[in-house]
Write a protein that holds these residues in place. Structure first.
Motif, PDB file in Angstrom:
ATOM      1  N   LYS A 199       8.213  -9.803  -6.857  1.00  0.00           N
ATOM      2  CA  LYS A 199      10.044  -9.413  -5.697  1.00  0.00           C
ATOM      3  C   LYS A 199      10.219  -9.034  -4.717  1.00  0.00           C
ATOM      4  O   LYS A 199       9.293  -7.787  -4.559  1.00  0.00           O
ATOM      5  CB  LYS A 199      10.937  -8.611  -7.399  1.00  0.00           C
TER       6      LYS A 199
ATOM      7  N   GLU B 129      10.887 -17.716  -1.494  1.00  0.00           N
ATOM      8  CA  GLU B 129      10.669 -18.419  -2.478  1.00  0.00           C
ATOM      9  C   GLU B 129       9.900 -19.345  -2.515  1.00  0.00           C
ATOM     10  O   GLU B 129       9.745 -20.067  -4.296  1.00  0.00           O
ATOM     11  CB  GLU B 129      12.826 -19.048  -3.212  1.00  0.00           C
TER      12      GLU B 129
ATOM     13  N   GLU C  13      10.225 -14.088  -5.533  1.00  0.00           N
ATOM     14  CA  GLU C  13      11.742 -13.562  -5.852  1.00  0.00           C
ATOM     15  C   GLU C  13      12.691 -12.466  -4.917  1.00  0.00           C
ATOM     16  O   GLU C  13      12.057 -11.571  -4.923  1.00  0.00           O
ATOM     17  CB  GLU C  13      12.065 -12.790  -7.255  1.00  0.00           C
TER      18      GLU C  13
END
Length: 308
Positions: free
Chosen positions: A2, A24, A29
Motif C-alpha cells: 500500500k 497500480e 494499492e
C-alpha cells in the motif's frame, strides 16, 4: 503493498494520475490524502501503508511512530528537511528525494529574480543589465549547473564554488571558472546564486562577514533554504551597504522588517515557488512513484538520503 500519496497541497491532476498508473501497474494499492487540515488525518492515513509520497508535508517522529508498516518515504523534490531522518533511520525506513526533477524550474526562477532586481522590481527608474556581470554559483549541483548555463547564455562571466567538487575539469568543461573558497566567490561576483542545503555546517553560514565582501552593487539570490542566511547579519550589511540587494524564494523570518527598512533592495516571493511549474510538478511526482516501485521490485536505493 500500500502506497500513500499524502499532499496537503495536491499535485496537478496529470501528476497524481501518473502516480496512480505507475503504482497500480506494479500491482500495488494507492491511497490518497489531499488537502488535509489536521495532523490527525495524516496519522490515521499512515497506519497501515508501506510507502509514502510527499511534497512539503512533514514526516515527523510522531508520524513515523504511527506508520507501523512503513518502509520508504519519497519526497517529490530535492529538499528533504521536512522528514525526520533520525527517526526514520532508527526504524530502518529508507528516505529518498527526487534530485534533478525540479532543477530547471528553480534555475529559471533564479535568473528571473536576477533580472527582476536588476530592473528595480519593474518599477520606474533606470536599472541595470545582467549581461557582462560576474555570476557566482554557490554549490555546483543540478540547479547550480543550469543557472551557470543560463547565465552564460545572458553573457555573464560565471564562477563557481563547491567544496565537494575539487576536479577543476568539471567546471572548465562548462566554461565556468572555479574559485578556491567561498570568500573568493562572494568578493568577486556581482550576483551570487545560492544552492546549498541547510545542514548543521551551512545554517547561517552566509553571514555579515561574507556578505560584506561583495562588490559594489552586488545582489545575492537565494532559491535554496532560508536557514543558510544569517538574517541579523544580512540586515546589518544591508543597512551599512546601501548598494547591496537581496532576493529570495524563501521569505526570511524577519522579511517584514527587511521590506520596511530596505524597500526595493529586497524581495521575497509570497510563497516558495522554485518548483512551481507544471513540468516540475509532473516530473517529481512520476519520479517518486517510479523510485518506490524500483525499491520494492529491484531493491534500488540510488537516491536514499539517510544511511545506516
Amino acid at each position: 503493498m500500500k502506497v500513500l500519496l499524502a499532499t496537503e497541497k495536491p499535485f496537478a491532476k496529470v501528476a497524481s494520475d501518473g502516480i496512480r498508473e505507475i503504482v497500480e501497474k506494479a500491482g500495488y494499492e494507492l491511497v490518497v490524502l489531499e488537502k488535509y487540515t489536521d495532523k490527525s488525518e495524516l496519522l490515521k492515513a499512515v497506519a497501515d501503508v508501506d510507502a509514502i509520497i510527499i511534497r512539503s508535508d512533514k514526516i515527523t517522529a510522531e508520524v513515523i511512530e504511527a506508520a507501523k508498516n512503513l518502509k520508504i518515504v519519497v519526497r517529490a523534490g530535492a529538499g528533504y528537511d521536512n522528514v525526520d531522518l533520525a527517526a526514520a533511520t532508527a526504524r530502518k525506513i529508507v528516505v529518498m528525494n527526487t534530485p534533478g526533477q525540479n532543477s530547471n524550474a528553480v534555475a529559471e526562477l533564479a535568473i528571473g529574480l536576477m533580472i527582476f532586481m536588476a530592473r528595480n522590481k519593474f518599477t520606474p527608474g533606470t536599472g541595470t543589465e545582467i549581461h557582462g556581470k560576474r555570476l557566482g554559483i554557490h554549490a555546483y549541483g543540478n540547479v547550480g549547473k543550469l543557472v551557470a548555463r543560463y547565465g552564460k547564455g545572458f553573457g555573464m562571466e560565471v564562477y563557481a564554488y563547491d567544496p565537494f567538487i575539487t576536479d577543476k575539469a568539471v567546471y572548465e568543461k562548462d566554461g565556468v571558472i572555479p574559485v578556491g573558497s567561498v570568500e573568493e566567490l562572494y568578493s568577486k561576483c556581482d550576483y551570487v546564486s545560492v544552492h546549498i542545503p541547510a545542514t548543521e555546517q551551512t545554517k547561517k553560514s552566509i553571514n555579515y562577514d561574507l556578505l560584506s565582501k561583495m562588490p559594489k552593487g552586488a545582489t545575492i539570490v537565494n532559491t535554496a533554504r532560508k536557514e543558510v542566511i544569517d538574517e541579523e547579519g544580512l540586515a546589518k550589511v544591508l543597512a551599512e551597504r546601501t548598494d547591496l540587494k537581496y532576493v529570495t524564494d524563501i521569505a526570511a523570518d524577519m522579511q517584514v522588517v527587511l521590506n520596511e527598512k530596505f524597500g526595493n533592495r529586497v524581495f521575497a516571493t509570497p510563497k516558495k515557488m522554485g518548483a512551481e511549474t507544471q513540468e516540475a510538478n509532473v516530473n517529481a511526482a512520476l519520479a517518486a512513484a517510479n523510485q518506490i516501485v524500483a525499491f520494492f521490485t529491484k531493491g534500488e536505493n540510488r537516491f536514499q538520503v539517510n544511511k545506516w
